[in-house]
Design an enzyme around this catalytic site. Structure first.
Site, short mmCIF file in Angstrom:
data_model
loop_
_atom_site.label_atom_id
_atom_site.label_comp_id
_atom_site.label_asym_id
_atom_site.label_seq_id
_atom_site.Cartn_x
_atom_site.Cartn_y
_atom_site.Cartn_z
N TRP A 63 -2.96 -2.69 -1.69
CA TRP A 63 -2.69 -4.12 -1.86
C TRP A 63 -3.55 -4.78 -0.79
O TRP A 63 -3.24 -4.72 0.41
CB TRP A 63 -1.20 -4.41 -1.65
CG TRP A 63 -0.81 -5.81 -2.01
CD1 TRP A 63 -0.48 -6.27 -3.24
CD2 TRP A 63 -0.70 -6.93 -1.12
NE1 TRP A 63 -0.17 -7.61 -3.17
CE2 TRP A 63 -0.30 -8.04 -1.88
CE3 TRP A 63 -0.90 -7.10 0.26
CZ2 TRP A 63 -0.10 -9.31 -1.34
CZ3 TRP A 63 -0.71 -8.37 0.80
CH2 TRP A 63 -0.31 -9.45 0.00
N GLU B 42 16.99 -17.90 -9.04
CA GLU B 42 16.61 -16.54 -9.41
C GLU B 42 15.99 -16.51 -10.82
O GLU B 42 14.99 -15.81 -11.06
CB GLU B 42 17.83 -15.62 -9.31
CG GLU B 42 17.62 -14.19 -9.77
CD GLU B 42 16.53 -13.44 -9.03
OE1 GLU B 42 16.00 -13.95 -8.03
OE2 GLU B 42 16.17 -12.34 -9.49
N ARG C 16 3.81 -0.41 -4.82
CA ARG C 16 3.55 -0.97 -3.48
C ARG C 16 2.23 -1.73 -3.41
O ARG C 16 1.91 -2.35 -2.40
CB ARG C 16 3.53 0.16 -2.44
CG ARG C 16 4.78 0.99 -2.42
CD ARG C 16 4.66 2.10 -1.41
NE ARG C 16 4.63 1.56 -0.07
CZ ARG C 16 5.69 1.29 0.65
NH1 ARG C 16 6.88 1.51 0.17
NH2 ARG C 16 5.58 0.79 1.87
N GLU D 202 7.27 -15.11 -11.88
CA GLU D 202 6.49 -14.00 -11.30
C GLU D 202 5.95 -13.05 -12.36
O GLU D 202 4.95 -12.38 -12.13
CB GLU D 202 7.28 -13.26 -10.23
CG GLU D 202 8.51 -12.55 -10.71
CD GLU D 202 9.31 -11.91 -9.59
OE1 GLU D 202 8.74 -11.59 -8.54
OE2 GLU D 202 10.53 -11.74 -9.77
N LYS E 134 12.28 -15.13 -11.71
CA LYS E 134 12.02 -14.06 -12.69
C LYS E 134 10.96 -14.51 -13.69
O LYS E 134 10.03 -13.78 -13.99
CB LYS E 134 13.30 -13.69 -13.47
CG LYS E 134 14.31 -12.86 -12.76
CD LYS E 134 13.87 -11.49 -12.35
CE LYS E 134 13.19 -11.46 -11.02
NZ LYS E 134 13.94 -11.16 -9.85
N ASN F 285 -1.55 1.99 5.85
CA ASN F 285 -0.68 0.93 5.33
C ASN F 285 -0.34 0.04 6.50
O ASN F 285 0.22 0.50 7.49
CB ASN F 285 0.59 1.58 4.73
CG ASN F 285 1.62 0.56 4.31
OD1 ASN F 285 1.31 -0.62 4.10
ND2 ASN F 285 2.86 0.99 4.18
N GLY F 286 -0.67 -1.24 6.42
CA GLY F 286 -0.37 -2.17 7.51
C GLY F 286 -1.59 -3.00 7.84
O GLY F 286 -2.51 -3.13 7.02
N CYS G 40 0.84 -1.19 0.00
CA CYS G 40 0.00 0.00 0.00
C CYS G 40 0.88 1.25 0.00
O CYS G 40 1.89 1.32 0.69
CB CYS G 40 -0.95 0.09 1.19
SG CYS G 40 -2.12 -1.25 1.29
N LYS H 166 5.91 -4.50 -4.55
CA LYS H 166 7.38 -4.49 -4.48
C LYS H 166 7.90 -4.48 -3.06
O LYS H 166 8.92 -5.07 -2.77
CB LYS H 166 7.92 -3.28 -5.24
CG LYS H 166 9.44 -3.38 -5.39
CD LYS H 166 9.92 -2.61 -6.56
CE LYS H 166 11.41 -2.78 -6.75
NZ LYS H 166 11.77 -4.12 -7.24
N HIS I 49 16.46 -36.70 -8.34
CA HIS I 49 15.90 -37.19 -7.07
C HIS I 49 14.42 -36.85 -6.97
O HIS I 49 13.93 -36.55 -5.88
CB HIS I 49 16.70 -36.62 -5.89
CG HIS I 49 18.13 -37.02 -5.92
ND1 HIS I 49 18.56 -38.30 -5.64
CD2 HIS I 49 19.25 -36.34 -6.25
CE1 HIS I 49 19.87 -38.38 -5.77
NE2 HIS I 49 20.32 -37.19 -6.15
C1 F6R Z 1 11.43 -10.66 -6.99
C2 F6R Z 1 11.33 -9.65 -5.96
C3 F6R Z 1 11.08 -10.06 -4.56
C4 F6R Z 1 11.98 -9.24 -3.62
C5 F6R Z 1 11.62 -9.53 -2.16
C6 F6R Z 1 12.53 -8.80 -1.20
O1 F6R Z 1 11.69 -10.11 -8.25
O2 F6R Z 1 11.44 -8.48 -6.24
O3 F6R Z 1 11.28 -11.42 -4.37
O4 F6R Z 1 13.30 -9.56 -3.88
O5 F6R Z 1 10.29 -9.15 -1.92
O6 F6R Z 1 12.46 -7.42 -1.38
P1 F6R Z 1 13.58 -6.46 -0.82
O7 F6R Z 1 14.83 -6.73 -1.59
O8 F6R Z 1 13.04 -5.10 -1.03
O9 F6R Z 1 13.76 -6.80 0.63
#
Ligand code: F6R
Length: 592
Positions: A71, A470, A28, A477, A474, A97-98, A2, A587, A493
């Site tokens: 969110w 990773e 957010r 998501e 990518k 927010n929260g 949020c 994010k 396995h």
């Molecule tokens: C994936 C992604 C998330 C963040 C995770 C941690 O592309 O962006 O998995 O890496 O939410 O976020 P930060 O780095 O802000 O603690």
């Protein structure tokens, strides 16, 4: 999660100004949004579900406004549940927010005393609670902030709340846990969840600390201890990021922009990251146990740290997902060092883990991108990632920046600092070439070949294992294709049961000691019909597609990141998804 934004000042275009701020905060959360302004002592409100897009608010001219991008946690994605929420009289508009964890017990007496609720959210209870507190607080210039602090003290959970009183033309706010930043501009006062939303107005900001409250009017901006009500002197900081850094600058979306910014970020770190790496290396040298933690992409960087530090510097570190770290807490104590990795510096699981470790006597080092964020301020040593604003929900440049700093740190520990800077510069050159030459088209072509598939597997061994995790993250998501990364040795396995004719499998095969074994694993899936996409300096007859990457020794990990970023990007486009704002995500994950 949020985004909250507020303005009170001289500009009577508050609705536009707030909406522009919300667009910067949309990373957010983006399932609904709302803006409220004051008009003839009443709140006038516009709320909508979905992303903001090109929306233009249809609200009267006003010099006070607040807005929110949501969110959803409590209550579905509907206009009723979107913020701001109002009191019964339509005088107060509240954003949050929260999570108010005791909202049910607060709501009952309010309903009994006649308050009308219009949503299913935990938030609305705060609007009515402040309404009650306001009625019980003597009138005066501090009435709103006093009532807000009284209400805030009754909330449980980690929250940032902001309330506009359109009658007195004031905004009051308070926070515990969730971020809140004040902006001091020539035309008025602002507040936001993140300072980058304030940059078009000012770089002079105050980071509100937990359990502080603020009172904004056109003329003044005051800070209070939310528990005692005592007024405090606000600390004003000048932040370094430029407003222009948050713009698209001709790129079609932030994901493309941020992928392309990687060479520049890496070059800056090669040139200027050494001093930070030296300090971090010194802390690691002096520490007993070293723990490296992060969430999501940052946890993959933490795993990469384990390989880089072990192989280059012979230093053993323990890696954990930050959300699991508290359960390992018994091992953390005096003499331990926790290295926390986070782009936002606000991820709640990281912050909680760090606070708990600090209480047990550990020292804290943080690799963090967002200046002034909670983690940035909490740490004993802050290592800035220097990647600039990352707006796309997917982490790209912040990931390779973390790898670069880890490489610098590992070489520093091995007393070979200069070697790392050279490798990182070469990695920057290589990524620049990859983004410009026909490998880009090749990756697009691979995406075309696999975009209708249901599954994708990624395998890597040793230092390429975190990169396999990773790469899978990518792809999944942003494209919503089920993608899983595995240690190459684990494949047979169990996972191999999922391989069918045509199942795409990305193989990370650098020319290191993992090469023969990873290719053996690749051949086994090939024998069961898999389509192999090799990311390797070496061509191989088993590869259906070969994406050539250079061989840069330990820095090859950095080179292995962009091909999967591009693959995810093209898959998202082909499947009709917004690469910057994938569904269900946000994010900055500031709730548990
Ligand atoms: C994936 C992604 C998330 C963040 C995770 C941690 O592309 O962006 O998995 O890496 O939410 O976020 P930060 O780095 O802000 O603690």
């Amino acid at each position: 999660m949020c985004g909250i934004f507020g303005y009170v000042g001289h500009d009577r275009n508050a609705a536009d100004l707030v909406l522009r701020g919300l667009k910067k905060l949309e990373y957010r959360g983006y399932d609904s949004w709302g803006v409220a302004v004051g008009h003839r002592d009443q709140v006038v409100l516009e709320k909508r579900t979905g992303k903001i897009g090109d929306a233009v608010p249809d609200l009267p001219a006003s010099a006070i406004g607040i807005g929110h991008t949501r969110w959803a946690t409590h209550g579905g994605v509907t206009e009723h549940n979107a913020h701001p929420h109002l009191d019964c009289a339509g005088r107060l508009a509240l954003i949050h927010n929260g999570i108010v964890s005791n909202y049910r017990e607060l709501r009952e007496p309010l309903v009994r005393s006649g308050h009308r609720f219009r949503s299913e959210t935990d938030t609305e209870v705060v609007a009515h609670l402040i309404e009650e507190c306001l009625a019980a607080t003597p009138a005066g210039p501090e009435q709103l902030v006093t009532a807000t602090m009284t209400a805030f003290r009754r909330l449980r959970g980690l929250n940032a709340i902001a309330v506009a009183d359109v009658r007195t033309r004031q905004i009051a706010a308070a926070k515990s846990g969730s971020p809140l930043v004040l902006g001091w501009s020539d035309h008025g006062h602002l507040l936001a969840s993140d300072f980058s939303a304030l940059l078009e107005h000012t770089r002079r900001v105050t980071f509100v600390e937990d359990r502080q409250a603020v009172l904004l009017s056109r003329e003044r901006c005051r800070v209070f201890d939310a528990d005692t009500g005592r007024e405090l002197t606000p600390a004003i900081t000048e932040v370094e990021w430029e407003a222009a850094a948050t713009e698209l600058s001709g790129y079609p979306d932030y994901m493309t922009k941020e992928i392309h910014e990687q060479p520049a970020v890496l070059r800056r770190l090669a040139e200027a990251g050494g001093e930070h790496a030296r300090r971090l290396a010194a802390m690691i040298r002096d520490a007993g146990d070293v723990f490296v933690i992060g969430c999501g992409t940052a946890s993959h960087a933490a795993l990469a740290a384990q390989y880089l530090l072990a192989r280059i510097a012979g230093r053993r570190v323990t890696v954990a997902s930050a959300s699991e770290f508290p359960y390992l807490g018994d091992f953390v104590g005096e003499g331990a060092l926790v290295v926390a990795l986070s782009q936002s510096g606000e991820t709640i699981d990281v912050i909680d883990a760090v606070r708990a470790a600090r209480q047990r006597g550990a020292r804290i080092a943080a690799m963090v991108n967002v200046e002034g964020s909670t983690l940035w301020r909490l740490a004993d040593l802050t290592v800035p990632l220097g990647a600039g604003p990352e707006r796309c929900v997917l982490a790209t440049k912040s990931f390779t920046a973390k790898l670069a700093i880890l490489l610098l740190t590992a070489y520093e520990l091995a007393d070979e600092a200069a070697a790392a800077a050279t490798l990182i510069e070469r990695a920057a050159d290589e990524i620049e070439r990859l983004l410009a030459d026909d490998r880009r088209d090749l990756i697009r072509h691979v995406a075309e070949a696999i975009h209708t598939r249901e599954h994708l597997f990624v395998i890597g061994r040793g230092p390429s294992y975190p990169l396999a995790l990773e790469a899978a993250l990518k792809v999944k998501e942003v494209s919503y294709i089920h993608a899983e990364g595995f240690a190459g040795g684990d494949l047979k396995h169990g996972v191999i049961a999922l391989i069918e004719p045509g199942t795409p499998c990305l193989v990370l095969a650098p020319r290191d000691e993992t090469y023969d074994d990873i290719m053996a694993g690749a051949m086994q899936v090939k024998a069961r019909g898999a389509m192999l996409i090799g990311v390797s300096p070496e061509p191989h007859e088993a590869f259906d597609y070969h994406i050539p990457v250079a061989d840069l020794g330990p820095a090859t990990a950095i080179l292995n990141a962009p091909p999967a970023q591009l693959l995810g990007y093209y898959l998202a486009l082909l499947r009709g998804h917004d690469p910057d704002k994938p569904r269900n995500l946000a994010k900055s994950v500031t709730v548990k």
